[in-house]
Design an enzyme around this catalytic site. Structure first.
Site, PDB file in Angstrom:
ATOM      1  CG  HIS A  17      -1.927  -1.064   1.267  1.00 55.11           C
ATOM      2  ND1 HIS A  17      -2.187  -1.789   2.412  1.00 55.11           N
ATOM      3  CD2 HIS A  17      -2.751  -1.571   0.312  1.00 55.11           C
ATOM      4  CE1 HIS A  17      -3.131  -2.680   2.165  1.00 55.11           C
ATOM      5  NE2 HIS A  17      -3.483  -2.572   0.886  1.00 55.11           N
ATOM      6  CE  LYS A  41     -12.100  -7.644   2.409  1.00 55.74           C
ATOM      7  NZ  LYS A  41     -10.970  -6.876   1.857  1.00 55.74           N
ATOM      8  NE  ARG A  94      -3.011  -8.810  -4.287  1.00 52.86           N
ATOM      9  CZ  ARG A  94      -3.914  -8.495  -3.374  1.00 52.86           C
ATOM     10  NH1 ARG A  94      -3.568  -7.817  -2.320  1.00 52.86           N
ATOM     11  NH2 ARG A  94      -5.162  -8.885  -3.491  1.00 52.86           N
TER      12      ARG A  94
END
Length: 168
Positions: A17, A41, A94
């Site tokens: 990040h 979450k 990613r």
């Protein structure tokens, strides 16, 4: 002044990040790290703790002139972008799986408010790091300090001792 928004849960804020913030700051005048709360979450840190960690990290890295952290209110990201005067969202990728997840949201943000999404490929040394994996490794007693800025590692605390049959 060109402002971009880097949204995410950042639970915890990782070196990946931080790399995205640095890179976004090279192409924008100001980066707003927009911290969201995802009720689906199970988080390790509260939104307030995450904001504090990000602010500490930005200060330690000398990035406070180029970046800041704000809580992302519930509602549409494009509404937040309008509020802060941003026309661009920055997202890290990613893998192709990330692109498959992010593409429909990027198209919807463009449709709703002509907010563009700028995708940055994650730097290779951070491509294996995700907040959820860091939380899992940490919860199972693994050392995650080399994946986090110091403020994040401090906020998570020491690795808990593993429990169960294999614990001594």
């Amino acid at each position: 002044m060109r402002t971009v928004v880097l949204p995410g849960s950042f639970d915890p804020f990782t070196l990946g990040h931080l790399d995205l913030v640095r890179r976004a700051a090279r192409i924008a005048d100001h980066v707003i790290v927009a911290v969201s709360h995802n009720p689906s979450k199970r988080g390790a840190l509260t939104v307030t703790q995450r904001l504090d960690v990000i602010e500490q990290t930005l200060a330690a890295e000398g990035l406070t002139a180029q970046a800041s952290a704000r809580a992302l209110p519930s509602g549409l990201l494009v509404d937040f972008c309008r509020e802060v005067g941003a026309q661009t969202v920055v997202r890290g990728l990613r893998s192709q799986l990330d692109l498959a997840y992010e593409e429909p949201m990027a198209r919807m943000n463009d449709h709703l408010a002509e907010v563009d999404t700028l995708f940055l490929l994650t730097s290779a040394q951070y491509a294996h790091i995700s907040s959820s994996l860091v939380r899992e490794v940490h919860a199972l007693g693994g050392d995650v300090a080399d994946m986090l800025p110091p403020a994040s590692a401090h906020a998570l605390g020491p690795c808990p001792r593993p429990t169960g049959e294999d614990a001594s």
